[in-house]
Design a protein around this motif. Structure first.
Motif, PDB file in Angstrom:
ATOM      1  N   ASP A   1       6.977   2.258  -5.593  1.00 27.05           N
ATOM      2  CA  ASP A   1       5.586   1.881  -5.372  1.00 27.05           C
ATOM      3  C   ASP A   1       5.577   0.645  -4.474  1.00 27.05           C
ATOM      4  O   ASP A   1       5.431  -0.483  -4.930  1.00 27.05           O
ATOM      5  CB  ASP A   1       4.896   1.595  -6.708  1.00 27.05           C
ATOM      6  CG  ASP A   1       3.386   1.425  -6.536  1.00 27.05           C
ATOM      7  OD1 ASP A   1       2.931   1.392  -5.384  1.00 27.05           O
ATOM      8  OD2 ASP A   1       2.687   1.301  -7.551  1.00 27.05           O
ATOM      9  N   ASN A   2       5.746   0.855  -3.166  1.00 27.96           N
ATOM     10  CA  ASN A   2       5.801  -0.273  -2.236  1.00 27.96           C
ATOM     11  C   ASN A   2       4.470  -1.004  -2.142  1.00 27.96           C
ATOM     12  O   ASN A   2       4.425  -2.213  -1.923  1.00 27.96           O
ATOM     13  CB  ASN A   2       6.220   0.222  -0.840  1.00 27.96           C
ATOM     14  CG  ASN A   2       7.643   0.752  -0.848  1.00 27.96           C
ATOM     15  OD1 ASN A   2       8.455   0.297  -1.641  1.00 27.96           O
ATOM     16  ND2 ASN A   2       7.922   1.712   0.010  1.00 27.96           N
ATOM     17  N   MET A   3       3.370  -0.278  -2.286  1.00 27.69           N
ATOM     18  CA  MET A   3       2.057  -0.896  -2.166  1.00 27.69           C
ATOM     19  C   MET A   3       1.826  -1.925  -3.269  1.00 27.69           C
ATOM     20  O   MET A   3       1.289  -3.008  -3.020  1.00 27.69           O
ATOM     21  CB  MET A   3       0.972   0.176  -2.216  1.00 27.69           C
ATOM     22  CG  MET A   3      -0.442  -0.377  -2.063  1.00 27.69           C
ATOM     23  SD  MET A   3      -0.680  -1.324  -0.527  1.00 27.69           S
ATOM     24  CE  MET A   3      -0.571  -0.004   0.687  1.00 27.69           C
ATOM     25  N   ALA A   4       2.239  -1.584  -4.494  1.00 31.96           N
ATOM     26  CA  ALA A   4       2.058  -2.530  -5.597  1.00 31.96           C
ATOM     27  C   ALA A   4       2.842  -3.809  -5.360  1.00 31.96           C
ATOM     28  O   ALA A   4       2.346  -4.918  -5.608  1.00 31.96           O
ATOM     29  CB  ALA A   4       2.487  -1.879  -6.915  1.00 31.96           C
ATOM     30  N   ALA A   5       4.076  -3.676  -4.863  1.00 26.43           N
ATOM     31  CA  ALA A   5       4.885  -4.869  -4.574  1.00 26.43           C
ATOM     32  C   ALA A   5       4.264  -5.693  -3.452  1.00 26.43           C
ATOM     33  O   ALA A   5       4.247  -6.933  -3.493  1.00 26.43           O
ATOM     34  CB  ALA A   5       6.306  -4.439  -4.193  1.00 26.43           C
ATOM     35  N   TYR A   6       3.722  -4.999  -2.422  1.00 29.29           N
ATOM     36  CA  TYR A   6       3.067  -5.694  -1.308  1.00 29.29           C
ATOM     37  C   TYR A   6       1.848  -6.485  -1.787  1.00 29.29           C
ATOM     38  O   TYR A   6       1.652  -7.648  -1.418  1.00 29.29           O
ATOM     39  CB  TYR A   6       2.660  -4.679  -0.235  1.00 29.29           C
ATOM     40  CG  TYR A   6       1.662  -5.227   0.763  1.00 29.29           C
ATOM     41  CD1 TYR A   6       2.059  -6.116   1.762  1.00 29.29           C
ATOM     42  CD2 TYR A   6       0.321  -4.853   0.686  1.00 29.29           C
ATOM     43  CE1 TYR A   6       1.142  -6.611   2.674  1.00 29.29           C
ATOM     44  CE2 TYR A   6      -0.600  -5.352   1.592  1.00 29.29           C
ATOM     45  CZ  TYR A   6      -0.182  -6.229   2.575  1.00 29.29           C
ATOM     46  OH  TYR A   6      -1.100  -6.737   3.464  1.00 29.29           O
TER      47      TYR A   6
ATOM     48  N   LYS B   1       1.212 -10.474  -1.670  1.00 28.81           N
ATOM     49  CA  LYS B   1       0.016 -10.990  -0.984  1.00 28.81           C
ATOM     50  C   LYS B   1      -0.771 -11.920  -1.890  1.00 28.81           C
ATOM     51  O   LYS B   1      -1.225 -13.000  -1.455  1.00 28.81           O
ATOM     52  CB  LYS B   1      -0.864  -9.820  -0.539  1.00 28.81           C
ATOM     53  CG  LYS B   1      -2.111 -10.250   0.223  1.00 28.81           C
ATOM     54  CD  LYS B   1      -2.925  -9.043   0.663  1.00 28.81           C
ATOM     55  CE  LYS B   1      -4.195  -9.489   1.407  1.00 28.81           C
ATOM     56  NZ  LYS B   1      -4.999  -8.321   1.826  1.00 28.81           N
ATOM     57  N   GLU B   2      -0.931 -11.546  -3.139  1.00 25.97           N
ATOM     58  CA  GLU B   2      -1.652 -12.385  -4.091  1.00 25.97           C
ATOM     59  C   GLU B   2      -0.928 -13.714  -4.301  1.00 25.97           C
ATOM     60  O   GLU B   2      -1.554 -14.787  -4.400  1.00 25.97           O
ATOM     61  CB  GLU B   2      -1.791 -11.639  -5.424  1.00 25.97           C
ATOM     62  CG  GLU B   2      -2.532 -12.402  -6.505  1.00 25.97           C
ATOM     63  CD  GLU B   2      -3.977 -12.688  -6.144  1.00 25.97           C
ATOM     64  OE1 GLU B   2      -4.519 -13.684  -6.670  1.00 25.97           O
ATOM     65  OE2 GLU B   2      -4.558 -11.932  -5.344  1.00 25.97           O
ATOM     66  N   GLU B   3       0.401 -13.674  -4.351  1.00 31.65           N
ATOM     67  CA  GLU B   3       1.180 -14.904  -4.502  1.00 31.65           C
ATOM     68  C   GLU B   3       0.995 -15.833  -3.298  1.00 31.65           C
ATOM     69  O   GLU B   3       0.859 -17.053  -3.456  1.00 31.65           O
ATOM     70  CB  GLU B   3       2.667 -14.564  -4.683  1.00 31.65           C
ATOM     71  CG  GLU B   3       2.981 -13.927  -6.037  1.00 31.65           C
ATOM     72  CD  GLU B   3       4.410 -13.430  -6.112  1.00 31.65           C
ATOM     73  OE1 GLU B   3       5.126 -13.494  -5.080  1.00 31.65           O
ATOM     74  OE2 GLU B   3       4.805 -12.959  -7.206  1.00 31.65           O
ATOM     75  N   ARG B   4       0.953 -15.264  -2.096  1.00 29.85           N
ATOM     76  CA  ARG B   4       0.735 -16.074  -0.887  1.00 29.85           C
ATOM     77  C   ARG B   4      -0.664 -16.704  -0.900  1.00 29.85           C
ATOM     78  O   ARG B   4      -0.838 -17.881  -0.550  1.00 29.85           O
ATOM     79  CB  ARG B   4       0.905 -15.215   0.376  1.00 29.85           C
ATOM     80  CG  ARG B   4       2.331 -14.836   0.686  1.00 29.85           C
ATOM     81  CD  ARG B   4       2.472 -14.371   2.141  1.00 29.85           C
ATOM     82  NE  ARG B   4       1.598 -13.250   2.436  1.00 29.85           N
ATOM     83  CZ  ARG B   4       1.939 -11.963   2.275  1.00 29.85           C
ATOM     84  NH1 ARG B   4       3.138 -11.659   1.797  1.00 29.85           N
ATOM     85  NH2 ARG B   4       1.095 -10.996   2.585  1.00 29.85           N
ATOM     86  N   LEU B   5      -1.660 -15.928  -1.304  1.00 31.30           N
ATOM     87  CA  LEU B   5      -3.025 -16.453  -1.364  1.00 31.30           C
ATOM     88  C   LEU B   5      -3.134 -17.592  -2.369  1.00 31.30           C
ATOM     89  O   LEU B   5      -3.816 -18.607  -2.112  1.00 31.30           O
ATOM     90  CB  LEU B   5      -4.007 -15.338  -1.736  1.00 31.30           C
ATOM     91  CG  LEU B   5      -4.228 -14.256  -0.669  1.00 31.30           C
ATOM     92  CD1 LEU B   5      -5.062 -13.109  -1.226  1.00 31.30           C
ATOM     93  CD2 LEU B   5      -4.906 -14.858   0.566  1.00 31.30           C
ATOM     94  N   GLN B   6      -2.449 -17.461  -3.498  1.00 28.57           N
ATOM     95  CA  GLN B   6      -2.470 -18.518  -4.503  1.00 28.57           C
ATOM     96  C   GLN B   6      -1.782 -19.783  -3.996  1.00 28.57           C
ATOM     97  O   GLN B   6      -2.251 -20.908  -4.241  1.00 28.57           O
ATOM     98  CB  GLN B   6      -1.779 -18.033  -5.789  1.00 28.57           C
ATOM     99  CG  GLN B   6      -2.522 -16.935  -6.542  1.00 28.57           C
ATOM    100  CD  GLN B   6      -3.897 -17.381  -7.024  1.00 28.57           C
ATOM    101  OE1 GLN B   6      -4.132 -18.562  -7.329  1.00 28.57           O
ATOM    102  NE2 GLN B   6      -4.832 -16.431  -7.058  1.00 28.57           N
ATOM    103  N   GLN B   7      -0.682 -19.593  -3.251  1.00 33.41           N
ATOM    104  CA  GLN B   7       0.019 -20.757  -2.674  1.00 33.41           C
ATOM    105  C   GLN B   7      -0.845 -21.452  -1.638  1.00 33.41           C
ATOM    106  O   GLN B   7      -0.931 -22.693  -1.596  1.00 33.41           O
ATOM    107  CB  GLN B   7       1.344 -20.296  -2.041  1.00 33.41           C
ATOM    108  CG  GLN B   7       2.391 -19.884  -3.072  1.00 33.41           C
ATOM    109  CD  GLN B   7       3.631 -19.302  -2.428  1.00 33.41           C
ATOM    110  OE1 GLN B   7       3.687 -19.156  -1.195  1.00 33.41           O
ATOM    111  NE2 GLN B   7       4.600 -18.928  -3.245  1.00 33.41           N
TER     112      GLN B   7
END
Length: 331
Positions: free
Chosen positions: A310-315, A319-325
């Motif tokens: 499930d590459n989309m879930a990992a992506y 992405k959410e981690e980058r937005l939080q950072q």
């Protein structure tokens, strides 16, 4: 490479006169069973085997192996080398024969069942296609020789007219077994199928699930009718019907390794006072050290399932981690 003495596959001939087995050391051992057991030959196979069967004529042993090949070994010439009959591009899991020895049926990890002419195996008669995962077991119905029963890691039992490759019926085991488990992703790979001509009963055992499911074949309507489930206290290892309809179950339990169920008014009921059962149970208990290495063993089917990614879930997670950072940096 050196192997062990673990038996990988075995089969009796239709008359019971011969017994063949292969082990982890790549030995193919043939016994003559009457009037007393006698070792006829010990030969070596090229690859570790997954399944074998003896022809109705009792002149050959067909051996399927992990590289996808089927070799034949002569019984009438018990020291002769094996002959390559056919090959798949995938691991073979089971091999079967039509009752007249005209057709060889092979099942592989890549969802396929192939039907080949025994006298010219390069001549492919048909493919039975429809399973979504590896095909674990196949059985040609003895008293309906045009019908094939197959089981798969996709949790289905399917009925085929194998010469044409036509699927006649599909039974989803998850619809029958579902209420017994709380796992929503539970799989039901069938490890054993046994058939009783008297009444057309089919019993199946699923890997690592302590239950035997009994169906009845309706050959006219081309379907399997669910009849009963037999719950076990321990994991089942093997099942077998007698011609009378008695059902034997070998289970992972030293105290009661063998169970016998007898048909009564359309239901199988446990029998405890049978002398044959008591004799065989004692023999298994006295030799339980043979089985100790298999107690608690993990499923050997789990590694055969197709891996999903499930590459989309990992992506989206990254992405959410980058937005939080980025949000923390702005603060």
């Amino acid at each position: 490479d050196k192997g062990s003495d673990d038996i990988l596959a075995f089969a009796f001939s239709p008359s019971g006169d011969y017994f063949a087995m292969t082990d982890d050391s790549k030995r193919l051992i043939l016994f003559h069973t009457k009037p007393t057991w006698e070792c006829v030959s010990v030969r070596f196979v090229n690859r570790r085997c997954t399944s074998l069967i003896i022809t109705a004529a009792e002149d050959k042993i067909l051996v399927a192996d992990k590289s996808g090949d089927v070799y034949s070994y002569s019984i009438t010439e018990p020291q002769a080398d094996g002959k390559l009959e056919l090959g798949h591009l995938s691991l073979l899991l089971d091999v079967a024969l039509s009752p007249d020895d005209r057709y060889i049926l092979t099942a592989d990890r890549d969802e396929k069942i192939r039907v080949s002419l025994a006298k010219a195996p390069y001549n492919i008669v048909s493919y039975c296609l429809g399973h979504k995962e590896f095909v674990s077991k196949i059985l040609v119905i003895p008293n309906y020789p045009d019908l094939l029963l197959s089981a798969s890691g996709d949790s289905t039992l399917r009925l085929w007219e194998y010469k044409s490759g036509e699927e006649l019926y599909c039974c989803h085991l998850s619809n029958i077994c579902g209420p017994e488990t709380t796992k929503t992703d539970q799989k039901y790979p069938v490890s054993r199928i046994t058939y009783c001509c008297q009444g057309g009963y089919v019993a199946v055992l699923c890997d690592c699930i302590p239950t035997v499911y009994v169906f009845q074949l309706d050959a006219v309507a081309h379907q399997l009718v669910y009849r009963q489930q037999i719950s076990l206290k321990h994991k089942g290892w093997d099942i077998a019907f007698e011609e009378t309809g008695d059902l034997w179950i070998l289970q992972e339990d030293n105290e009661a390794p063998l169970q016998l169920y007898r048909p009564c008014d359309g239901q199988w009921k446990v029998v405890t006072d049978d002398k044959g059962l008591q004799k065989m149970s004692k023999y298994l208990q006295d030799n339980w050290t043979v089985f100790e290495g298999f107690v608690g063993a993990e499923s050997h089917y789990s590694s055969l399932y197709k891996a999903s990614f499930d590459n989309m879930a990992a992506y989206l997670q990254r992405k959410e981690e980058r937005l939080q950072q980025q949000k923390k940096k702005r603060q």
